[in-house]
Scaffold this motif. Structure first.
Motif, PDB file in Angstrom:
ATOM      1  N   ALA A 177       0.972  -1.261   0.144  1.00  0.00           N
ATOM      2  CA  ALA A 177       0.000   0.020  -0.122  1.00  0.00           C
ATOM      3  C   ALA A 177       1.031   1.159   0.102  1.00  0.00           C
ATOM      4  O   ALA A 177       1.782   1.442   1.085  1.00  0.00           O
ATOM      5  N   ILE A 178       0.829   2.013  -0.976  1.00  0.00           N
ATOM      6  CA  ILE A 178       1.655   3.205  -1.213  1.00  0.00           C
ATOM      7  C   ILE A 178       0.835   4.589  -1.069  1.00  0.00           C
ATOM      8  O   ILE A 178      -0.266   4.805  -1.617  1.00  0.00           O
ATOM      9  N   GLU A 179       1.479   5.490  -0.231  1.00  0.00           N
ATOM     10  CA  GLU A 179       0.839   6.899  -0.247  1.00  0.00           C
ATOM     11  C   GLU A 179       1.981   7.585  -0.609  1.00  0.00           C
ATOM     12  O   GLU A 179       3.149   7.791  -0.053  1.00  0.00           O
ATOM     13  N   LEU A 180       1.530   8.706  -1.658  1.00  0.00           N
ATOM     14  CA  LEU A 180       2.508   9.655  -1.971  1.00  0.00           C
ATOM     15  C   LEU A 180       2.316  10.953  -1.301  1.00  0.00           C
ATOM     16  O   LEU A 180       1.273  11.119  -1.126  1.00  0.00           O
ATOM     17  N   ASP A 181       3.299  11.678  -1.426  1.00  0.00           N
ATOM     18  CA  ASP A 181       3.068  13.181  -0.949  1.00  0.00           C
ATOM     19  C   ASP A 181       2.987  13.976  -2.460  1.00  0.00           C
ATOM     20  O   ASP A 181       3.759  14.612  -2.826  1.00  0.00           O
ATOM     21  N   ALA A 182       1.935  13.629  -2.994  1.00  0.00           N
ATOM     22  CA  ALA A 182       1.765  14.119  -4.279  1.00  0.00           C
ATOM     23  C   ALA A 182       1.168  15.392  -4.293  1.00  0.00           C
ATOM     24  O   ALA A 182       0.373  15.820  -3.309  1.00  0.00           O
ATOM     25  N   GLY A 183       1.489  16.300  -5.097  1.00  0.00           N
ATOM     26  CA  GLY A 183       1.053  17.835  -5.486  1.00  0.00           C
ATOM     27  C   GLY A 183      -0.265  17.612  -6.336  1.00  0.00           C
ATOM     28  O   GLY A 183      -1.139  16.841  -6.366  1.00  0.00           O
ATOM     29  N   ASP A 184      -0.434  18.858  -6.975  1.00  0.00           N
ATOM     30  CA  ASP A 184      -1.633  18.938  -7.561  1.00  0.00           C
ATOM     31  C   ASP A 184      -1.767  18.114  -9.032  1.00  0.00           C
ATOM     32  O   ASP A 184      -2.650  17.560  -9.473  1.00  0.00           O
ATOM     33  N   THR A 237      13.580  -0.371  -0.450  1.00  0.00           N
ATOM     34  CA  THR A 237      13.528   0.219  -1.798  1.00  0.00           C
ATOM     35  C   THR A 237      12.297   0.916  -2.069  1.00  0.00           C
ATOM     36  O   THR A 237      12.558   1.963  -2.787  1.00  0.00           O
ATOM     37  N   LEU A 238      11.149   0.392  -1.733  1.00  0.00           N
ATOM     38  CA  LEU A 238       9.989   1.437  -2.178  1.00  0.00           C
ATOM     39  C   LEU A 238       9.848   2.990  -1.263  1.00  0.00           C
ATOM     40  O   LEU A 238       9.417   3.665  -1.961  1.00  0.00           O
ATOM     41  N   ALA A 239      10.342   2.634  -0.218  1.00  0.00           N
ATOM     42  CA  ALA A 239      10.298   3.872   0.875  1.00  0.00           C
ATOM     43  C   ALA A 239      11.418   5.012   0.234  1.00  0.00           C
ATOM     44  O   ALA A 239      11.127   6.080   0.407  1.00  0.00           O
ATOM     45  N   ASP A 240      12.164   4.672  -0.717  1.00  0.00           N
ATOM     46  CA  ASP A 240      13.290   5.680  -1.085  1.00  0.00           C
ATOM     47  C   ASP A 240      12.791   5.966  -2.379  1.00  0.00           C
ATOM     48  O   ASP A 240      13.646   7.009  -2.869  1.00  0.00           O
ATOM     49  N   LEU A 241      11.729   5.610  -2.995  1.00  0.00           N
ATOM     50  CA  LEU A 241      11.292   6.228  -4.275  1.00  0.00           C
ATOM     51  C   LEU A 241      10.805   7.561  -4.179  1.00  0.00           C
ATOM     52  O   LEU A 241      10.457   8.186  -3.075  1.00  0.00           O
ATOM     53  N   TRP A 242      10.541   8.238  -5.188  1.00  0.00           N
ATOM     54  CA  TRP A 242       9.955   9.489  -5.320  1.00  0.00           C
ATOM     55  C   TRP A 242       8.735   9.728  -4.693  1.00  0.00           C
ATOM     56  O   TRP A 242       7.555   8.936  -4.702  1.00  0.00           O
ATOM     57  N   LYS A 243       8.675  10.748  -3.614  1.00  0.00           N
ATOM     58  CA  LYS A 243       7.355  11.211  -3.187  1.00  0.00           C
ATOM     59  C   LYS A 243       6.766  10.391  -2.075  1.00  0.00           C
ATOM     60  O   LYS A 243       5.554  10.663  -1.663  1.00  0.00           O
ATOM     61  N   VAL A 244       7.540   9.043  -2.036  1.00  0.00           N
ATOM     62  CA  VAL A 244       6.719   8.280  -1.168  1.00  0.00           C
ATOM     63  C   VAL A 244       6.839   8.784   0.374  1.00  0.00           C
ATOM     64  O   VAL A 244       7.649   9.181   0.876  1.00  0.00           O
ATOM     65  N   GLU A 245       5.512   8.692   1.018  1.00  0.00           N
ATOM     66  CA  GLU A 245       5.445   9.278   2.087  1.00  0.00           C
ATOM     67  C   GLU A 245       5.131   7.997   3.348  1.00  0.00           C
ATOM     68  O   GLU A 245       5.382   7.931   4.338  1.00  0.00           O
ATOM     69  N   ARG A 246       4.617   6.880   2.726  1.00  0.00           N
ATOM     70  CA  ARG A 246       4.334   5.691   3.566  1.00  0.00           C
ATOM     71  C   ARG A 246       4.289   4.451   2.761  1.00  0.00           C
ATOM     72  O   ARG A 246       3.593   4.548   1.557  1.00  0.00           O
ATOM     73  N   GLU A 574      15.496  16.225  -1.279  1.00  0.00           N
ATOM     74  CA  GLU A 574      14.398  15.524  -2.198  1.00  0.00           C
ATOM     75  C   GLU A 574      14.234  16.770  -3.194  1.00  0.00           C
ATOM     76  O   GLU A 574      14.244  16.538  -4.589  1.00  0.00           O
ATOM     77  N   ALA A 575      14.392  18.194  -2.887  1.00  0.00           N
ATOM     78  CA  ALA A 575      14.052  19.214  -3.966  1.00  0.00           C
ATOM     79  C   ALA A 575      15.448  19.339  -4.690  1.00  0.00           C
ATOM     80  O   ALA A 575      15.143  19.798  -5.830  1.00  0.00           O
ATOM     81  N   ASN A 576      16.567  18.837  -4.302  1.00  0.00           N
ATOM     82  CA  ASN A 576      17.911  18.874  -5.050  1.00  0.00           C
ATOM     83  C   ASN A 576      17.839  17.508  -5.976  1.00  0.00           C
ATOM     84  O   ASN A 576      19.054  17.333  -6.798  1.00  0.00           O
ATOM     85  N   GLY A 577      16.797  16.647  -5.889  1.00  0.00           N
ATOM     86  CA  GLY A 577      16.712  15.508  -6.574  1.00  0.00           C
ATOM     87  C   GLY A 577      17.645  14.230  -6.068  1.00  0.00           C
ATOM     88  O   GLY A 577      18.160  13.416  -7.044  1.00  0.00           O
ATOM     89  N   LYS A 578      17.833  14.236  -4.548  1.00  0.00           N
ATOM     90  CA  LYS A 578      18.673  13.302  -4.133  1.00  0.00           C
ATOM     91  C   LYS A 578      17.573  12.501  -3.360  1.00  0.00           C
ATOM     92  O   LYS A 578      16.397  12.873  -3.132  1.00  0.00           O
ATOM     93  N   SER A 579      18.168  11.459  -3.008  1.00  0.00           N
ATOM     94  CA  SER A 579      17.297  10.238  -1.894  1.00  0.00           C
ATOM     95  C   SER A 579      17.314  11.257  -0.966  1.00  0.00           C
ATOM     96  O   SER A 579      18.105  11.957  -0.307  1.00  0.00           O
ATOM     97  N   ARG A 580      16.332  10.851  -0.139  1.00  0.00           N
ATOM     98  CA  ARG A 580      15.800  11.608   1.151  1.00  0.00           C
ATOM     99  C   ARG A 580      16.890  11.231   2.421  1.00  0.00           C
ATOM    100  O   ARG A 580      16.980  11.729   3.403  1.00  0.00           O
TER     101      ARG A 580
END
Length: 848
Positions: A177-184, A237-246, A574-580
């Motif tokens: 179950a993936i939750e993203l910190d997605a924008g608009d 692995t999944l937690a480190d992908l783009w915009k993953v919050e949970r 993350e804003a600089n395109g790096k892993s969190r």
């Protein structure tokens, strides 16, 4: 108390606390590792027994409280959370503080009752809002989880074609179950997430389908069905992908079995909901009845609770402690079994645990005694390799799992979360953390020696005695001169072998120091709300004990600098395109007679222009001088005393002291420091150290009638005087398109002689310093004992110490890293352009 017993207890306890800290870090990174929690519980249990047997009640009480909390986690009644791990680590810190008091004063008057109550409250569910409420909440959550699990099974069965060839050979299947910190633009974020999923992760299904996810047609999140990847690898692995919050993983492998029935799963979900409702309406009387039944059905748990209460109320009984200490002393001095004495003085349950711990402590001390039992390597396993030793715990007699004394490089990830503690608690914890950071890492007090080395040493001493007798006979005229010369050659060989054996015995793996750093990195990262993955390599590389004692603090400062100054906050990364999650790596390698230690990070790097501004503001150099320097040389200012790039003074940095300590300490050990950095990508700090500083090989050179020694480890090549060029007004020697500024020892050492037309060139290895030394003659090589300069001579530029040679003369030993470079030497290196082939100089003529 017997001094040998006392020192063995201190040493073993320090090692146990360090090992336990690192095991706890591994558990925090992988909470589902049941073997790790069992091993940690055993270590905490042994630590409690050792302090109790020695009569140090306050430390034993803290260890008992930590053990209770770990036991709740071990039985899955509590989950591993950052706040609970903070409490466990606080307990370890308190025990270590008590141990330091014991080491310094022979006793500790510390009162850890507040911390013990806090830990016990967490173990009893107090941090969840009281015992009854916590029990109800946990039972409700358990029923809810069962319901959710059955619902997920039904979803997996409905989404997948279970008869497809794609799932034919699959044994593992997870619902993620993936939750993203997605924008608009949810579709864009989801597309970037899916695009970042590694190719080796087999996504066999999704809810909603992939097209819908990429279009952003989902609410709070979506689910992926992934086959064949273990949970320990899949989650990070999944937690480190783009915009993953949970990320929430559920094992749905059951749908792959032949006897799985989707309808049964759906019915179970309904029953789970009903069970949850029943739990919520249960009255207090039923809870009480359940508690009584639980105590009757599991007497070990009841006993454990009783023991916990006794420890809270009374600590360790003085009579029992006195008897236990006597038993341990008997075990150390006579090899007697401590179990009997302990059993006679204690209750059956407590006696078993405390006597067992005393036996383990005795085994370690006997192993540390080289005269009685030279196999001191066994100390590493004194806590866990005593045959079929068992640990008394709530599950009965559970066999202890062996520790691996040669743990691989640690790779722990620390995710920082918010804390609910009050301002007072936070202030108190910050003060305690500062006190811990200010304490130097303890020096190495014992050295483990392989029994083969002791046998070799004994054999060499026998040969030495025989040769001494033969030499005396030759000197007294009982043998001819030829026999006496042969005996001298024999003595030379024996003394060389003896020297090598003793020097090898002084070597200690860097693991002894490296093991203390993962916990430090974790704590700093958590305080600063950063996520840091810490890696260690080369911990088996060995250094002389003296150097190892001195290098601990410099490495601590460099690592703190990497986490504090280097690694950015997760949102910034993350804003600089790096892993969190940032990475800090501590590594060591051997190069000839030198050990190279590097600390690297993938953080922000050093901004050379900002550093220039700071240097100018501190009045250390002018703007024009700094503008002429390349960035590589500007970076060296980070080692300048009193200079800090952090404007705010914190517990970690801001005073400009740490990096100065690094440079001063390393150069005092005849080593060197360096730093390279790439803005936006990270920095690398390099420390080069000799393996040993006691006895070194030197090359003797002459300048006029004066003789000096140059350590062989720095020398790359010796050649006759060759063409000397001039670049930017400075004399240089050209070698393979590189230039080496020439240092004439006559001028650098202020030797009042006339310059000769001939001479020798000693070229230094570029890794140490890219220079060449000019002298009149090169005479010989010898091993010497170097004595550092003391008093007013300490820190003299160009000299590292002195050595007394065979004729009684004292020879200065040069420090090539601090010899004064002629004016223009650095500028010549910057402006140098390699010549074309037709302009190349003469071929160097190597000297014999």
């Amino acid at each position: 108390m017997d001094e040998e017993l006392y020192q063995a207890f201190i040493t073993e306890s320090e090692e146990s606390i360090t090992q336990l800290n690192n095991s706890l870090l591994e558990l925090e990174a992988n909470p589902d590792d049941t073997e790790a929690i069992d091993d940690i519980f055993r270590q905490a249990h042994t630590l409690k027994g050792n302090f109790g047997a020695m009569g140090f009640d306050n430390a034993a009480t803290v260890a008992h409280a930590v053990e209770d909390l770990l036991d709740e986690i071990r039985h899955e009644r509590l989950a591993v959370t950052p706040d609970r791990m903070d409490l466990v680590f606080d307990g370890m810190d308190e025990i270590l503080e008590i141990l330091h008091d014991i080491e310094e004063h022979g006793e500790s008057k510390s009162d850890p009752s507040d911390l013990v109550e806090e830990i016990r409250a967490a173990a009893e569910g107090g941090d969840e809002g009281g015992n009854e409420e916590s029990a109800t909440t946990e039972e409700t959550a358990s029923a809810s989880e069962d319901e959710d699990g059955d619902d997920v099974l039904a979803v997996a069965a409905e989404t997948l074609d279970l008869a497809s060839d794609e799932l034919a050979d699959t044994e593992l299947l997870y619902h993620a179950a993936i939750e993203l910190d997605a924008g608009d633009m949810k579709g864009v974020d989801a597309g970037l997430f899916l695009g970042g999923v590694p190719d080796d992760i087999d996504v066999v299904g999704s809810v909603p389908n992939i097209d819908s996810i990429e279009e952003g047609e989902f609410e709070d999140g979506f689910a992926l069905l992934i086959a064949g990847t273990p949970e320990s690898e899949l989650g990070p692995t999944l937690a480190d992908l783009w915009k993953v919050e949970r990320v929430e993983l559920t094992d749905v492998s059951a749908v792959l079995t032949d006897d799985f029935d989707p309808e049964t799963a759906s019915d179970s979900g309904t029953e789970g909901a009903a069970a949850a409702e029943n739990v919520e309406t249960a009255d207090a009387g039923a809870d009480a009845t359940d508690a009584v039944e639980s105590a009757e059905s599991d007497p070990d748990d009841a006993t454990a609770d009783a023991d916990a209460g006794d420890a809270d109320a009374d600590g360790v009984d003085p009579t029992e402690a006195e008897a236990a200490v006597a038993a341990v002393e008997a075990a150390y001095s006579d090899g007697a079994d401590a179990d009997g004495s302990a059993d006679a003085a204690e209750t059956p349950d407590d006696a078993a645990t405390d006597a067992e711990a005393a036996s383990e402590s005795a085994a370690a001390a006997n192993a540390a005694d080289a005269d009685e039992n030279p196999e001191t390597d066994a100390d590493d396993e004194s806590a866990d390799d005593d045959g079929d030793e068992e640990s008394a715990d709530d599950d009965g007699d559970e066999e202890s799992a062996d520790d691996d004394g040669d743990d691989e490089a640690s790779d722990s990830e620390t995710e920082q979360e918010g804390s609910d503690e009050t301002d007072d608690d936070a202030s108190k914890r910050a003060d305690e953390a500062k006190e811990e950071k200010d304490r130097s890492i303890s020096a190495v007090k014992s050295v483990r020696v392989d029994v083969d080395q002791l046998d070799e040493l004994h054999e060499l001493v026998e040969q030495l005695v025989t040769s001494r007798i033969k030499l005396r006979q030759a000197m007294e005229g009982q043998a001819d001169m030829t026999s006496g010369l042969d005996t001298l050659d024999e003595l030379d060989k024996i003394s060389t072998n003896l020297q090598n054996t003793v020097m090898d015995m002084r070597l200690i793996p860097l693991k002894k120091v490296f093991d203390k750093f993962p916990r430090m990195v974790r704590d700093i990262a958590r305080e600063q709300d950063k996520r840091v993955r810490f890696k260690v390599e080369g911990e088996d590389i060995e250094l002389d004990r003296t150097i190892l004692d001195e290098i601990s603090d410099p490495l601590m400062h460099v690592l703190r600098n990497a986490v504090d100054h280097g690694i950015e906050a997760p949102d910034v990364r993350e804003a600089n395109g790096k892993s969190r999650t940032g990475t800090v790596e501590l590594s060591a390698r051997r190069e000839h007679d030198t050990v190279v230690i590097t600390v690297s990070d993938d953080g922000a790097g050093i901004d050379a222009d900002s550093l220039r501004d700071k240097v100018v503001s501190e009045g250390l150099a002018t703007r024009d001088e700094l503008n002429e320097l390349p960035d590589e040389e500007v970076y060296d200012y980070v080692y300048h005393p009193g200079l800090s790039t952090n404007d705010e003074i914190t517990d970690v940095s801001g005073r400009g002291v740490g990096m100065d300590v690094v440079k001063t300490t390393v150069e005092a050990l005849d080593g060197s420091v360096g730093v390279t950095s790439t803005p936006g990508e990270g920095s690398v700090f390099t420390i080069r150290l000799p393996v040993s500083v006691a006895i070194i090989k030197v090359l003797f050179v002459r300048v006029g009638e004066r003789e000096f020694g140059v350590p062989i480890k720095y020398i790359d090549e010796i050649s006759r005087r060759q063409e000397v060029r001039t670049v930017n007004g400075a004399e240089v020697v050209v070698h393979e398109d590189d230039i080496f500024p020439l240092i004439r020892l006559r001028d650098a050492l202020d030797v009042d002689i006339d310059e000769r037309d001939t001479g020798m060139i000693v070229r230094i290895r570029p890794a140490d310093r890219q220079v060449a030394l000019h002298c009149d003659h090169v005479t010989r090589q010898e091993e010497v004992v170097v004595t550092p300069l003391q008093g007013p001579l300490s820190g003299t530029s160009g000299l590292s110490g002195t050595a007394v040679i065979g004729d009684g003369n004292v020879i200065p030993i040069l420090d090539v890293s601090t010899l004064e470079l002629p004016d223009g030497g650095r500028q010549a290196m910057r402006e140098w352009t390699p010549p074309s082939n037709d302009e190349s100089g003469e071929v160097e003529e190597a000297a014999d």
